[in-house]
Design a protein around this motif. Structure first.
Motif, PDB file in Angstrom:
ATOM      1  N   GLN A  14      73.972 -24.742  40.966  1.00 35.81           N
ATOM      2  CA  GLN A  14      74.300 -25.078  42.408  1.00 35.81           C
ATOM      3  C   GLN A  14      73.263 -24.476  43.337  1.00 35.81           C
ATOM      4  O   GLN A  14      72.929 -23.266  43.379  1.00 35.81           O
ATOM      5  CB  GLN A  14      75.643 -24.830  42.584  1.00 35.81           C
ATOM      6  CG  GLN A  14      76.571 -25.102  41.691  1.00 35.81           C
ATOM      7  CD  GLN A  14      77.495 -26.396  42.332  1.00 35.81           C
ATOM      8  OE1 GLN A  14      77.254 -26.943  43.155  1.00 35.81           O
ATOM      9  NE2 GLN A  14      78.260 -26.958  41.308  1.00 35.81           N
ATOM     10  N   SER A  56      68.974 -32.863  49.152  1.00 31.49           N
ATOM     11  CA  SER A  56      70.318 -33.221  48.360  1.00 31.49           C
ATOM     12  C   SER A  56      70.057 -34.512  47.450  1.00 31.49           C
ATOM     13  O   SER A  56      70.558 -34.681  46.591  1.00 31.49           O
ATOM     14  CB  SER A  56      71.198 -33.965  49.277  1.00 31.49           C
ATOM     15  OG  SER A  56      70.684 -34.797  50.175  1.00 31.49           O
ATOM     16  N   THR A  96      69.667 -33.772  43.590  1.00 27.71           N
ATOM     17  CA  THR A  96      70.800 -33.693  42.804  1.00 27.71           C
ATOM     18  C   THR A  96      70.693 -34.567  41.487  1.00 27.71           C
ATOM     19  O   THR A  96      70.467 -35.890  41.491  1.00 27.71           O
ATOM     20  CB  THR A  96      72.147 -33.845  43.556  1.00 27.71           C
ATOM     21  OG1 THR A  96      72.358 -32.814  44.380  1.00 27.71           O
ATOM     22  CG2 THR A  96      73.197 -33.836  42.609  1.00 27.71           C
ATOM     23  N   THR A 103      73.179 -29.439  41.157  1.00 29.43           N
ATOM     24  CA  THR A 103      73.260 -29.941  42.409  1.00 29.43           C
ATOM     25  C   THR A 103      72.792 -29.257  43.488  1.00 29.43           C
ATOM     26  O   THR A 103      72.524 -28.133  43.545  1.00 29.43           O
ATOM     27  CB  THR A 103      74.953 -30.062  42.527  1.00 29.43           C
ATOM     28  OG1 THR A 103      75.392 -28.851  42.627  1.00 29.43           O
ATOM     29  CG2 THR A 103      75.483 -30.965  41.687  1.00 29.43           C
ATOM     30  N   HIS A 161      73.097 -29.381  48.010  1.00 30.39           N
ATOM     31  CA  HIS A 161      73.993 -29.659  49.003  1.00 30.39           C
ATOM     32  C   HIS A 161      73.795 -28.858  50.357  1.00 30.39           C
ATOM     33  O   HIS A 161      73.168 -27.790  50.253  1.00 30.39           O
ATOM     34  CB  HIS A 161      75.401 -29.541  48.590  1.00 30.39           C
ATOM     35  CG  HIS A 161      75.899 -30.707  47.725  1.00 30.39           C
ATOM     36  ND1 HIS A 161      76.381 -31.982  48.099  1.00 30.39           N
ATOM     37  CD2 HIS A 161      75.852 -30.629  46.441  1.00 30.39           C
ATOM     38  CE1 HIS A 161      76.753 -32.575  46.969  1.00 30.39           C
ATOM     39  NE2 HIS A 161      76.263 -31.743  45.838  1.00 30.39           N
ATOM     40  N   CYS A 162      74.150 -29.266  51.460  1.00 31.39           N
ATOM     41  CA  CYS A 162      73.999 -28.944  52.626  1.00 31.39           C
ATOM     42  C   CYS A 162      75.085 -28.116  52.839  1.00 31.39           C
ATOM     43  O   CYS A 162      75.859 -27.881  51.865  1.00 31.39           O
ATOM     44  CB  CYS A 162      73.926 -29.692  53.880  1.00 31.39           C
ATOM     45  SG  CYS A 162      72.532 -30.998  53.675  1.00 31.39           S
ATOM     46  N   SER A 213      78.737 -26.594  52.962  1.00 33.15           N
ATOM     47  CA  SER A 213      79.916 -26.870  52.447  1.00 33.15           C
ATOM     48  C   SER A 213      80.470 -25.848  51.563  1.00 33.15           C
ATOM     49  O   SER A 213      79.877 -24.687  51.768  1.00 33.15           O
ATOM     50  CB  SER A 213      79.874 -28.266  51.851  1.00 33.15           C
ATOM     51  OG  SER A 213      81.284 -28.573  51.285  1.00 33.15           O
ATOM     52  N   PRO A 219      81.254 -29.379  45.140  1.00 32.65           N
ATOM     53  CA  PRO A 219      80.613 -30.389  44.069  1.00 32.65           C
ATOM     54  C   PRO A 219      81.154 -29.706  42.507  1.00 32.65           C
ATOM     55  O   PRO A 219      81.509 -28.596  42.339  1.00 32.65           O
ATOM     56  CB  PRO A 219      79.232 -30.408  44.031  1.00 32.65           C
ATOM     57  CG  PRO A 219      78.763 -29.033  44.862  1.00 32.65           C
ATOM     58  CD  PRO A 219      79.933 -28.672  45.728  1.00 32.65           C
TER      59      PRO A 219
END
Length: 439
Positions: free
Chosen positions: A230, A284, A287, A306, A308-309, A311, A389
């Motif tokens: 991640q 993103s 991913t 993955t 992600h921003c 979160s 996620p």
């Protein structure tokens, strides 16, 4: 009386005078081969009027709300039906050599659609070497009369990827392509298509369906740096294919969440040097599942990554003392939730595996001895930060209990070494001081 009703009244009087006051027959409309057909097929509409007193009828066909007659034949055939031919049809008849006419038939609906192949997988797309798996190809609104073909998607330098027909494609003729024992090289992206028997009806390629197969000892390992699955946006990410003998001839490829098959050189902000792929600044859209592909097209060691921003994020930490990057064996896994770029030590969250709650309101979860039963999707939830996620843990093998015990003992012994050395030094000094004390 309205003028428009006068012809009908005169005809009724005429029929009454002629002794033909019996009830008007009602036509029946049939559609062959079916009410629901696919574009390009041949369709026939037929109007039947059963009345022994009339020897010949003239037929009138109507479609939808149109007042125009589009055919006067008992049968009307569309040689290659299109979506514009879809609609509601009815007919009625008038006596060819007389003054009688029938009732209107009931409306029948003709539906015309483009055949579409939908591909699914059972039981799941993430497999361990030796697991059974079945790809299922279904045609919308139809189940019989189809011949199926099976393909793997291959990367092309152009705007569209190519498809390679499987050498044993014929064994999936019934709409199911079954592998009784998955091999590492079954990793790949699959599609299917179909054609209607004895017609010129073909489906486009189906949706893509990936299969990811992990094994106990893959010939190559995908090494990720930083070492986690991640990641956050706007950081550098390195992926290397490392062979036990050499690292030449391997390409890093990926299948993104948007369904794109790409190799490293086509990544946005990506470049490959040797067998190492570098993404300069992640987003993103990075991913997806990454793996190593050989020059001959073999695929190995898929890893779900993955990006992600801000979160809640779920990180998987594996004890390096009992993890072998080539065999993929692991014994201990530490999982905790993190926010943005730093770890929040006091973040308490609920941990889930395959949708089921396994530990609640805790800062971390430790799996002391990983086994096959721990394989699955893990994620965490926080009441304010939301849901992380999902991250897949693939257990590719396990040590025997004795091996695990030995490794843990060695690990504990190594951890205790500094204290043991200090103790021995202190005892030695103490003994020397006693030996020097005068009697």
């Amino acid at each position: 009386m309205e003028l428009s009703q006068l012809p009908l009244l005169l005809l009724l009087i005429s029929n009454f005078q002629s002794g033909h006051t019996q009830e008007r027959p009602k036509p029946k409309v049939t559609i062959k081969p079916d009410h629901h057909v696919f574009r390009g097929e041949t369709v026939t509409l037929r109007c039947d009027i059963y009345d022994g007193g009339v020897t010949s009828w003239r037929y009138n066909w109507y479609k939808d709300s149109s007042a125009s007659v589009f055919s006067e034949r008992q049968e009307h055939t569309f040689r290659s039906v299109t979506e514009s031919d879809a609609g509601k049809y009815f007919c009625y008849g008038t006596e060819t050599e007389g003054s009688r006419w029938s009732q209107h038939s009931d409306e029948v609906t003709l539906t015309v659609s483009v055949p579409r192949a939908d591909l699914s997988v059972s039981p799941q797309k993430w497999l361990t070497e030796g697991d059974p798996v079945t790809l299922i190809c279904e045609i919308n609104g139809s189940s019989t009369g189809w011949t199926f073909s099976w393909f793997t998607e291959t990367f092309s330098s152009g705007s569209r990827n190519d498809y390679e027909l499987l050498s044993d494609s014929s064994r999936g003729a019934g709409g199911k392509y079954t592998v009784s024992s998955a091999d590492l090289n079954h990793t790949g992206v699959y599609v299917c298509s179909a054609e209607r028997d004895k017609t010129a009806v073909y489906t486009p390629y189906s949706n893509t369906q990936p299969l990811w197969v992990t094994g106990v000892s893959p010939p190559v390992s995908l090494i990720i740096s930083p070492s986690r699955t991640q990641h956050f946006t706007s950081v550098s990410l390195s992926l290397s294919c490392e062979d036990q003998s050499n690292s030449d001839g391997w390409t890093v490829r990926r299948y993104t969440d948007s369904g794109r098959l790409e190799d490293c050189s086509s990544f946005l902000r990506g470049s490959q040097t040797g067998s190492t792929c570098t993404i300069r600044s992640t987003s993103s859209s990075d991913t997806g599942v990454y793996w190593c592909q050989s020059e001959s097209g073999e695929n190995y060691h898929p890893v779900n990554i993955t990006v992600h921003c801000e979160s809640v994020f779920l990180f998987l930490f594996i004890s390096l003392t009992v993890y072998n990057q080539y065999t993929g064996l692991l014994n201990k896994s530490r999982i905790y939730c993190s926010v943005t770029y730093t770890t929040v030590s006091n973040l308490r969250a609920d941990f889930y595996k395959d949708g089921s709650l396994i530990q609640n309101q805790t800062t971390e979860m430790i799996i002391p001895t990983v086994s096959k039963s721990h394989e699955g999707f893990y994620y965490c939830k926080h009441p304010d930060r939301g849901e992380s996620p999902k991250s897949w843990i693939s257990v590719r093998g396990s040590h025997s209990d004795s091996q695990i015990s030995v490794l843990h003992i060695l690990s504990s012994a190594l951890a205790a070494c500094p204290y043991l050395i200090v103790t021995v030094v202190l005892i030695y000094k103490c003994c020397r001081m006693r030996g020097k004390t005068p009697e």
